[in-house]
Write a protein that holds these residues in place. Structure first.
Motif, short mmCIF file in Angstrom:
data_model
loop_
_atom_site.label_atom_id
_atom_site.label_comp_id
_atom_site.label_asym_id
_atom_site.label_seq_id
_atom_site.Cartn_x
_atom_site.Cartn_y
_atom_site.Cartn_z
N THR A 100 13.33 26.82 -15.67
CA THR A 100 13.10 27.43 -14.38
C THR A 100 13.90 28.67 -14.13
O THR A 100 13.55 29.67 -13.58
N SER A 103 9.06 28.31 -10.93
CA SER A 103 9.19 27.97 -9.94
C SER A 103 8.92 26.64 -9.69
O SER A 103 7.07 26.68 -9.36
N GLU A 116 8.61 23.27 -6.43
CA GLU A 116 9.36 22.49 -5.76
C GLU A 116 8.46 21.53 -5.21
O GLU A 116 7.46 21.17 -4.92
N ARG A 160 8.29 17.60 -3.55
CA ARG A 160 8.35 16.47 -2.84
C ARG A 160 7.52 15.49 -2.55
O ARG A 160 6.45 15.32 -2.89
N GLU A 170 11.07 27.38 3.01
CA GLU A 170 11.10 26.64 3.23
C GLU A 170 10.10 25.64 3.40
O GLU A 170 9.90 24.96 4.43
N ASP A 227 8.91 21.56 2.76
CA ASP A 227 9.67 20.93 3.75
C ASP A 227 8.94 21.43 5.89
O ASP A 227 8.94 20.52 6.22
#
Length: 384
Positions: A160, A164, A166, A168, A352, A355
């Protein structure tokens, strides 16, 4: 006005049947009764309609011991059962309750109010038992879904400090049937970062389990040193072996980020392309070269490895089709890739970003059923 309970009386003795009918007439319980003499007639009646309660004589011409009780429970699993016994057969009544009946009554001790209350209580008890069983089944399904989701949604295995990631995952509308969306991200000893995102056709536990199987196989093959087209070929061989339905297929896109940070190598199998987000918030859609979905025509995928140039600070966004297949107007108009790209560009500057992208897709389809399919998204890139 009280609702009328539907009652099936299974009694071969006409005198006893008349007594039961008279007692019910005198009771305050509203009952609609059907009388049959044998177990065979009872099964036929239960095939036509399921009563709220069955009054069952344990001694029938065509039933011995508890065979009648077993047959009635199988034919009408949601009906309450009250068995009728003789004066000297209390032990049989208790044994019948232990075998699945809701209550028992002794023929020589019946009175109108007692009989009416016994029927009502048996029906209520059966309803409580059924509700408890349904709740338990629901809890077990929820636990199964949670286990499958944990398998579908792994922890990325990366450094990490340099990479990176991310990820979901959003289940379909109202947690409907669990889908087969899966993803994974792994960094190998040479520093390269490998990612995959895929979708098993169909919905349900079988498809979800197959997605878990493919994800674990993909990670194992990557750690064993396989990449590119050969890895996808082996996944198709596994899919063909493991799938229960010959029509099941899988779409996926696989990405490798070499340590030079200048390129990304992709293999696309029946899947759509990916998004490329630059450091200042610009977003573009990249449709790399691709082949057929896995399992569609085994051995004829014609996959190729394509190369995407990366500028400093670019991030790749992989996603499943649940993100853009939501309806956004009456009829069959969907968000589609063009609408998704418009959303992505509107939110490209946000920290973000993932999201905001999912929330934007949900908002666009909110008035037309929402996002019915599962949604999986991964954004990956180098740090620094």
């Amino acid at each position: 006005m009280a609702s009328v309970l539907r009652l099936l009386l299974i009694e071969d003795d006409e005198g006893d049947a008349v007594i039961v009918e008279d007692l019910l007439y005198e009771s305050e319980t509203a009952v609609e009764m059907i009388w049959v003499r044998t177990l065979k007639e009872a099964v036929a009646a239960l095939d036509r309609a399921k009563p709220d309660c069955v009054l069952l004589d344990l001694h029938l011409p065509d039933a011995q011991e508890f065979s009648g009780l077993t047959a009635v429970r199988a034919a009408a699993p949601e009906s309450a059962i009250v068995v009728l016994t003789g004066m000297a057969e209390t032990h049989s009544g208790l044994a019948a309750v232990a075998a699945g009946a809701q209550d028992y009554l002794v023929k020589g001790r019946l009175d109108p109010q007692w009989l009416g209350r016994a029927i009502q209580y048996a029906v209520q008890r059966k309803q409580v038992e059924t509700a408890a069983a349904q709740l338990q089944a629901s809890l077990l399904r929820a636990e199964e879904q949670a286990r499958l989701e944990r398998g579908l949604l792994p922890r990325p295995r990366v450094d990490t400090d340099t990479v990176s990631v991310e990820p979901r995952y959003r289940p379909g509308r109202e947690f409907a049937a669990l889908g087969g969306d899966f993803y994974d991200v792994v960094q190998t000893a040479d520093g390269a970062v490998h990612a995959v995102i895929g979708d098993v056709s169909g919905h349900g536990a079988t498809e979800a389990a197959l997605g878990v199987c493919l994800r674990v196989a993909w990670r194992s093959l990557v750690l064993a040193g396989l990449t590119g087209v050969r890895l996808v070929e082996l996944l198709e061989e596994l899919l063909v072996t493991e799938r229960e339905n010959a029509d099941t297929f899988v779409t996926l896109v696989q990405v490798t980020l070499p340590p030079d940070r200048a390129t990304a190598r992709t293999v696309r199998a029946g899947h759509h392309g990916l998004l490329l987000r630059d450091p200042v918030g610009g977003v573009s859609y990249v449709q790399t070269k691709g082949g057929l979905a896995l399992g569609l025509f085994p051995g004829e995928g014609d996959w190729v490895e394509d190369v995407v140039a990366l500028s400093d600070g670019c991030r790749l966004v992989l996603f499943t089709d649940g993100l853009f297949e939501g309806l956004i107007s009456p009829g069959d108009r969907r968000l589609d890739l063009d609408g998704l790209l418009t959303l992505a560009r509107a939110h490209g500057h946000r920290q973000e970003f993932i999201d905001a992208l999912i929330e934007g897709a949900e908002a666009a389809s909110a008035g037309y059923g929402g996002l019915e399919d599962d949604v999986a998204v991964i954004e990956i890139g180098w740090r620094g």
